[in-house]
Enzyme design. Structure first.
Site, PDB file in Angstrom:
ATOM      1  CB  THR A  13      -0.898  -0.020   1.248  1.00 11.96           C
ATOM      2  OG1 THR A  13      -1.706  -1.186   1.187  1.00 11.96           O
ATOM      3  CG2 THR A  13      -1.781   1.202   1.329  1.00 11.96           C
ATOM      4  CB  VAL A  42     -14.685  -3.167  -0.092  1.00  9.57           C
ATOM      5  CG1 VAL A  42     -14.338  -1.704   0.167  1.00  9.57           C
ATOM      6  CG2 VAL A  42     -15.464  -3.318  -1.399  1.00  9.57           C
ATOM      7  CB  THR A  64      -0.200   0.147   5.109  1.00 16.61           C
ATOM      8  OG1 THR A  64       0.023  -1.046   4.353  1.00 16.61           O
ATOM      9  CG2 THR A  64       0.955   0.347   6.077  1.00 16.61           C
TER      10      THR A  64
HETATM   11  N1  ASP Z   1      -4.831  -2.397   4.133  1.00 14.59           N
HETATM   12  C1  ASP Z   1      -4.843  -3.028   2.841  1.00 14.59           C
HETATM   13  C2  ASP Z   1      -6.057  -3.908   2.732  1.00 14.59           C
HETATM   14  O1  ASP Z   1      -6.390  -4.571   3.695  1.00 14.59           O
HETATM   15  C3  ASP Z   1      -3.639  -3.840   2.543  1.00 14.59           C
HETATM   16  C4  ASP Z   1      -2.337  -3.199   2.856  1.00 14.59           C
HETATM   17  O2  ASP Z   1      -2.275  -2.084   3.314  1.00 14.59           O
HETATM   18  O3  ASP Z   1      -1.331  -3.853   2.647  1.00 14.59           O
HETATM   19  O4  ASP Z   1      -6.638  -3.957   1.684  1.00 14.59           O
END
Ligand code: ASP
Length: 151
Positions: A13, A42, A64
């Site tokens: 992210t 989502v 993230t």
């Molecule tokens: N937070 C993001 C999700 O769960 C993934 C990430 O930040 O790596 O879609």
């Protein structure tokens, strides 16, 4: 990267928060989601209040990590709420929320800035790629160091 032992490297992210010269706050988060996610999932990144939030009265947050946890605990807006209702500093609110998330199994971190320009970037995984710049244009970056609080 399923099987990647380092949690910090499983997240792809990109997030940004900003404060302009008038004190307006903004946050943005872009992600491919979680590796092996269900079709149609989502995550927290586009869910305002979970992985992304900005309010001039408190702070801007971009997160993230394991999105289901950030959604369940309304992570980004929870930090703003603690600042507004309990008078916590950004550093205190963000650090506590990320620690609490880690305690229930939610891996991740966030970047945040408040209306006074204070920055926080706490994480509960082994590292988080992050950086900031101020008016002087000097870039500050870190990966594995302890979370910092820049004034
Ligand atoms: N937070 C993001 C999700 O769960 C993934 C990430 O930040 O790596 O879609």
């Amino acid at each position: 990267m399923a099987g990647e032992p380092d949690e910090a490297r499983r997240h792809g992210t990109v997030g940004a928060v900003a404060r302009d010269r008038d004190g307006n706050l903004a946050a943005a988060t872009s992600t491919g989601g979680m590796t092996g996610k269900s079709p149609g999932r989502v995550g927290d990144s586009p869910t305002i209040g979970a992985g992304t939030f900005a309010d001039n009265a408190s702070c801007a947050v971009s997160a993230t990590g394991h999105g289901e946890f950030f959604i369940r605990y309304c992570t980004a807006s929870e930090i703003a709420a603690r600042m507004r209702h309990a008078g916590h500093s950004l550093d205190k609110a963000a650090g506590a929320v990320i620690a609490e998330l880690g305690a229930v199994g939610g891996s991740g971190g966030l970047i945040a800035i408040d209306r006074d320009g204070n920055i926080a970037a706490p994480f509960n995984c082994s590292g988080m790629y992050r950086g900031f710049a101020r008016e002087d244009g000097i870039l500050h970056t870190a990966i594995y160091d302890e979370p910092y609080q820049a004034q």
